[in-house]
Motif scaffolding. Structure first.
Motif, PDB file in Angstrom:
ATOM      1  N   ILE A 133      38.193  45.832  44.504  1.00 45.42           N
ATOM      2  CA  ILE A 133      37.422  44.328  44.703  1.00 45.42           C
ATOM      3  C   ILE A 133      37.995  43.210  43.949  1.00 45.42           C
ATOM      4  O   ILE A 133      38.916  43.129  43.350  1.00 45.42           O
ATOM      5  CB  ILE A 133      36.716  45.121  43.580  1.00 45.42           C
ATOM      6  CG1 ILE A 133      36.184  46.465  43.970  1.00 45.42           C
ATOM      7  CG2 ILE A 133      35.731  43.950  42.783  1.00 45.42           C
ATOM      8  CD1 ILE A 133      36.996  47.941  43.867  1.00 45.42           C
ATOM      9  N   LEU A 134      37.815  41.967  44.397  1.00 45.52           N
ATOM     10  CA  LEU A 134      38.304  41.011  44.016  1.00 45.52           C
ATOM     11  C   LEU A 134      37.370  39.832  43.416  1.00 45.52           C
ATOM     12  O   LEU A 134      36.078  39.935  44.464  1.00 45.52           O
ATOM     13  CB  LEU A 134      39.453  40.326  45.251  1.00 45.52           C
ATOM     14  CG  LEU A 134      40.643  41.043  45.566  1.00 45.52           C
ATOM     15  CD1 LEU A 134      41.228  40.456  47.158  1.00 45.52           C
ATOM     16  CD2 LEU A 134      41.398  42.163  44.549  1.00 45.52           C
ATOM     17  N   GLU A 135      37.328  38.667  42.685  1.00 43.31           N
ATOM     18  CA  GLU A 135      36.697  38.087  42.691  1.00 43.31           C
ATOM     19  C   GLU A 135      36.959  36.279  42.219  1.00 43.31           C
ATOM     20  O   GLU A 135      38.401  37.224  41.676  1.00 43.31           O
ATOM     21  CB  GLU A 135      35.746  38.369  41.149  1.00 43.31           C
ATOM     22  CG  GLU A 135      36.385  38.415  39.912  1.00 43.31           C
ATOM     23  CD  GLU A 135      36.522  37.338  38.874  1.00 43.31           C
ATOM     24  OE1 GLU A 135      35.153  36.560  38.986  1.00 43.31           O
ATOM     25  OE2 GLU A 135      36.935  37.431  38.029  1.00 43.31           O
ATOM     26  N   GLN A 136      36.703  35.678  42.634  1.00 40.09           N
ATOM     27  CA  GLN A 136      37.484  34.235  41.313  1.00 40.09           C
ATOM     28  C   GLN A 136      36.664  32.961  42.139  1.00 40.09           C
ATOM     29  O   GLN A 136      35.125  33.375  42.365  1.00 40.09           O
ATOM     30  CB  GLN A 136      38.375  33.763  42.943  1.00 40.09           C
ATOM     31  CG  GLN A 136      39.679  33.407  42.440  1.00 40.09           C
ATOM     32  CD  GLN A 136      39.989  32.597  41.646  1.00 40.09           C
ATOM     33  OE1 GLN A 136      39.080  32.703  40.266  1.00 40.09           O
ATOM     34  NE2 GLN A 136      40.803  33.947  39.856  1.00 40.09           N
ATOM     35  N   VAL A 137      36.687  31.604  41.789  1.00 39.74           N
ATOM     36  CA  VAL A 137      35.816  31.056  41.950  1.00 39.74           C
ATOM     37  C   VAL A 137      34.851  31.104  42.958  1.00 39.74           C
ATOM     38  O   VAL A 137      36.086  31.103  44.121  1.00 39.74           O
ATOM     39  CB  VAL A 137      36.626  29.712  41.334  1.00 39.74           C
ATOM     40  CG1 VAL A 137      36.755  29.506  39.857  1.00 39.74           C
ATOM     41  CG2 VAL A 137      37.961  29.145  42.234  1.00 39.74           C
ATOM     42  N   PRO A 138      34.450  29.779  42.985  1.00 39.60           N
ATOM     43  CA  PRO A 138      33.992  30.025  44.502  1.00 39.60           C
ATOM     44  C   PRO A 138      34.697  29.225  45.567  1.00 39.60           C
ATOM     45  O   PRO A 138      34.490  29.335  46.449  1.00 39.60           O
ATOM     46  CB  PRO A 138      32.167  28.907  44.325  1.00 39.60           C
ATOM     47  CG  PRO A 138      32.164  29.436  43.153  1.00 39.60           C
ATOM     48  CD  PRO A 138      33.455  29.196  42.512  1.00 39.60           C
ATOM     49  N   ALA A 139      35.779  27.990  45.320  1.00 40.82           N
ATOM     50  CA  ALA A 139      36.823  27.484  46.107  1.00 40.82           C
ATOM     51  C   ALA A 139      37.283  28.361  46.643  1.00 40.82           C
ATOM     52  O   ALA A 139      37.715  28.397  48.310  1.00 40.82           O
ATOM     53  CB  ALA A 139      36.703  26.528  45.547  1.00 40.82           C
ATOM     54  N   VAL A 140      37.387  29.925  46.569  1.00 40.04           N
ATOM     55  CA  VAL A 140      38.271  30.511  46.798  1.00 40.04           C
ATOM     56  C   VAL A 140      37.486  31.684  48.062  1.00 40.04           C
ATOM     57  O   VAL A 140      38.294  32.463  48.495  1.00 40.04           O
ATOM     58  CB  VAL A 140      39.286  31.920  46.017  1.00 40.04           C
ATOM     59  CG1 VAL A 140      39.752  32.984  46.875  1.00 40.04           C
ATOM     60  CG2 VAL A 140      39.872  30.738  45.075  1.00 40.04           C
ATOM     61  N   LEU A 141      36.312  31.261  48.283  1.00 42.87           N
ATOM     62  CA  LEU A 141      35.533  32.005  49.707  1.00 42.87           C
ATOM     63  C   LEU A 141      36.173  32.322  50.715  1.00 42.87           C
ATOM     64  O   LEU A 141      36.796  32.910  51.609  1.00 42.87           O
ATOM     65  CB  LEU A 141      34.393  32.378  49.582  1.00 42.87           C
ATOM     66  CG  LEU A 141      33.415  32.806  50.641  1.00 42.87           C
ATOM     67  CD1 LEU A 141      33.453  33.729  50.209  1.00 42.87           C
ATOM     68  CD2 LEU A 141      31.918  31.880  50.164  1.00 42.87           C
ATOM     69  N   PRO A 142      37.046  31.282  51.376  1.00 39.79           N
ATOM     70  CA  PRO A 142      37.108  30.788  52.103  1.00 39.79           C
ATOM     71  C   PRO A 142      39.046  32.320  52.616  1.00 39.79           C
ATOM     72  O   PRO A 142      39.136  32.479  53.641  1.00 39.79           O
ATOM     73  CB  PRO A 142      37.886  29.444  52.718  1.00 39.79           C
ATOM     74  CG  PRO A 142      36.939  28.949  51.808  1.00 39.79           C
ATOM     75  CD  PRO A 142      36.667  29.633  50.831  1.00 39.79           C
ATOM     76  N   ALA A 310      28.745  45.479  38.420  1.00 40.24           N
ATOM     77  CA  ALA A 310      27.785  46.080  40.157  1.00 40.24           C
ATOM     78  C   ALA A 310      28.827  45.716  41.166  1.00 40.24           C
ATOM     79  O   ALA A 310      28.713  46.467  42.595  1.00 40.24           O
ATOM     80  CB  ALA A 310      27.052  45.012  39.960  1.00 40.24           C
ATOM     81  N   LEU A 311      29.992  44.882  41.437  1.00 40.34           N
ATOM     82  CA  LEU A 311      30.858  45.657  41.818  1.00 40.34           C
ATOM     83  C   LEU A 311      31.586  46.604  42.349  1.00 40.34           C
ATOM     84  O   LEU A 311      31.951  46.502  43.565  1.00 40.34           O
ATOM     85  CB  LEU A 311      32.397  44.314  42.445  1.00 40.34           C
ATOM     86  CG  LEU A 311      31.877  42.884  41.970  1.00 40.34           C
ATOM     87  CD1 LEU A 311      32.522  41.689  41.593  1.00 40.34           C
ATOM     88  CD2 LEU A 311      31.008  41.906  44.379  1.00 40.34           C
ATOM     89  N   ILE A 312      31.853  46.880  41.542  1.00 45.92           N
ATOM     90  CA  ILE A 312      33.375  48.446  41.434  1.00 45.92           C
ATOM     91  C   ILE A 312      31.743  49.818  41.897  1.00 45.92           C
ATOM     92  O   ILE A 312      32.464  50.221  43.189  1.00 45.92           O
ATOM     93  CB  ILE A 312      33.522  48.593  39.519  1.00 45.92           C
ATOM     94  CG1 ILE A 312      34.457  47.571  39.548  1.00 45.92           C
ATOM     95  CG2 ILE A 312      33.756  50.328  39.804  1.00 45.92           C
ATOM     96  CD1 ILE A 312      35.514  47.892  39.195  1.00 45.92           C
ATOM     97  N   LYS A 313      30.664  49.638  41.446  1.00 46.46           N
ATOM     98  CA  LYS A 313      29.718  50.479  41.647  1.00 46.46           C
ATOM     99  C   LYS A 313      29.848  50.171  42.979  1.00 46.46           C
ATOM    100  O   LYS A 313      29.549  51.292  44.110  1.00 46.46           O
ATOM    101  CB  LYS A 313      28.062  50.312  41.072  1.00 46.46           C
ATOM    102  CG  LYS A 313      27.297  51.110  41.836  1.00 46.46           C
ATOM    103  CD  LYS A 313      25.528  51.471  40.638  1.00 46.46           C
ATOM    104  CE  LYS A 313      25.115  52.288  40.829  1.00 46.46           C
ATOM    105  NZ  LYS A 313      23.833  52.026  40.570  1.00 46.46           N
ATOM    106  N   ALA A 314      28.912  48.717  44.337  1.00 45.99           N
ATOM    107  CA  ALA A 314      28.958  49.078  45.520  1.00 45.99           C
ATOM    108  C   ALA A 314      30.312  49.736  45.301  1.00 45.99           C
ATOM    109  O   ALA A 314      30.075  49.796  47.178  1.00 45.99           O
ATOM    110  CB  ALA A 314      28.952  47.503  45.511  1.00 45.99           C
ATOM    111  N   ALA A 315      32.120  49.701  45.200  1.00 51.44           N
ATOM    112  CA  ALA A 315      33.130  49.335  46.126  1.00 51.44           C
ATOM    113  C   ALA A 315      33.068  50.886  46.197  1.00 51.44           C
ATOM    114  O   ALA A 315      33.397  51.683  47.080  1.00 51.44           O
ATOM    115  CB  ALA A 315      33.904  49.009  45.750  1.00 51.44           C
ATOM    116  N   ILE A 316      32.915  52.452  45.043  1.00 50.41           N
ATOM    117  CA  ILE A 316      32.836  53.001  45.018  1.00 50.41           C
ATOM    118  C   ILE A 316      31.803  54.655  45.029  1.00 50.41           C
ATOM    119  O   ILE A 316      32.347  55.743  45.353  1.00 50.41           O
ATOM    120  CB  ILE A 316      33.569  54.026  44.054  1.00 50.41           C
ATOM    121  CG1 ILE A 316      33.265  53.688  42.462  1.00 50.41           C
ATOM    122  CG2 ILE A 316      35.320  52.987  43.695  1.00 50.41           C
ATOM    123  CD1 ILE A 316      33.678  54.214  41.245  1.00 50.41           C
TER     124      ILE A 316
END
Length: 333
Positions: A133-142, A310-316
């Motif tokens: 699970i990773l998250e960052q600012v929108p510019a990191v999407l690519p 929400a992200l961790i729940k979706a992942a596991i």
């Protein structure tokens, strides 16, 4: 289930993980963030992520939010300008070659490659992560999209995209680029639970299947009504200052949140947000033991707790619907 949290900060993704039953060990170099983590009882290594690897801290789940300063609009922008070098670095890592951080004009840009280095090392040592699970600012999407191609070739189902934090119950509007990967299983981004915020659209209007977004007034225990006057993104021009009332979500919380002025109903000054209130706008408990110095920056750099959950729940936990592990998808930004 155990996990490791890279660039762990004061505990955003770690607290979210523990709320879903994942006990993490966080690696963080900033002494102030480490002080907060220790005060909160979070397992912590005060160190440099680049000096460790998957074999040092085995776990089933890898989480992380690399430093954003070179990618965010409010930062120096060097990461955005060197995106092609970052993508070339991803290709080198997939080929199991070493990336020289000195090729980047700001060494912090190279840190966005660390989660992939950890993931591939874990695979090569036979201790691959069940979920990432990773998250960052929108510019990191690519970058996350390029990660997705590599991870799919290693046997992961991957979903990437942009998500709006108020759609997961956070009393704040904030857009994040996220990645969820599940080994040997399809992946999908978590479905929103709350309506998106739209200026001028009442809280009770919108999709009846979703909960209303959460306002600052609902999240904070302070006299209402009040108005927040933000300097974020104004370029120093007072005419550009944004205003939101206590009946709306907060602006994006950054390390400069203490600069926001707060007024009562007739323009009378009110106390600015305390550290605890700033943390609550990121989803932390009101009694989170913020410690050390530069606490506003700690708060602003954190992953919002409701989004992390929400992200961790979706992942596991949540098996996604068939057909959702497609090319990277982008939710409404």
């Amino acid at each position: 289930m155990n996990g490791v949290s890279l660039f762990a900060g004061p505990g955003g993704l770690d607290l979210a993980a523990e709320l879903k039953g994942v006990r993490t060990v966080g690696i963080e170099w900033d002494a102030n963030a480490c002080a907060t983590r220790v005060a909160a009882g979070l397992a912590t290594i005060h160190g440099d992520v680049t000096q460790y690897g998957a074999a040092d801290i085995p776990g089933a789940v890898l989480t992380g939010g690399p430093p954003c300063q070179t990618f965010t609009i409010a930062g120096n922008g060097k990461g955005r300008l060197e995106l092609e070098r970052v993508l070339e670095g991803i290709k080198l890592l997939e080929a199991r070659e070493v990336v020289d951080p000195s090729v980047f004009s700001d060494p912090r840009t190279a840190l966005v490659l660390e989660p992939l280095r950890w993931a591939l090392e874990a695979i090569d040592k036979g201790i691959g992560y069940q979920a990432i699970i990773l998250e960052q600012v929108p510019a990191v999407l690519p970058v996350w999209q390029a990660y997705a191609g590599v991870l799919r070739r290693e046997g992961y189902g991957v979903a990437t995209g942009k998500v709006r934090t108020e759609q997961y119950g956070l009393p704040q509007t904030r857009v994040r680029a996220v990645l969820i990967a599940r080994y040997g299983a399809p992946a999908a981004l978590p479905a929103p639970t709350h309506r998106p915020y739209r200026k001028g659209v009442p809280q009770h209007e919108g999709d009846p299947a979703l909960l209303p977004w959460v306002s600052m007034g609902e999240a904070l225990d302070r006299p209402q009504p009040f108005t927040v006057i933000s300097n974020y993104g104004t370029g120093g021009d007072p005419k550009n200052r944004g205003r939101r009332t206590s009946s709306e979500p907060a602006f994006t919380v950054t390390g400069k949140i203490s600069r926001n002025r707060i007024e009562g109903p007739v323009g009378n000054p009110r106390p600015r947000f305390s550290h605890a209130e700033a943390g609550q706008l990121q989803g932390f408990p009101a009694d989170w033991p913020w410690s050390g110095s530069d606490i506003p920056q700690q708060v602003g750099n954190s992953c919002p707790i409701p989004l992390g959950v929400a992200l961790i729940k979706a992942a596991i936990e949540v098996p996604p619907a068939a057909g959702q592990d497609q090319a990277p998808t982008t939710q409404a930004a």
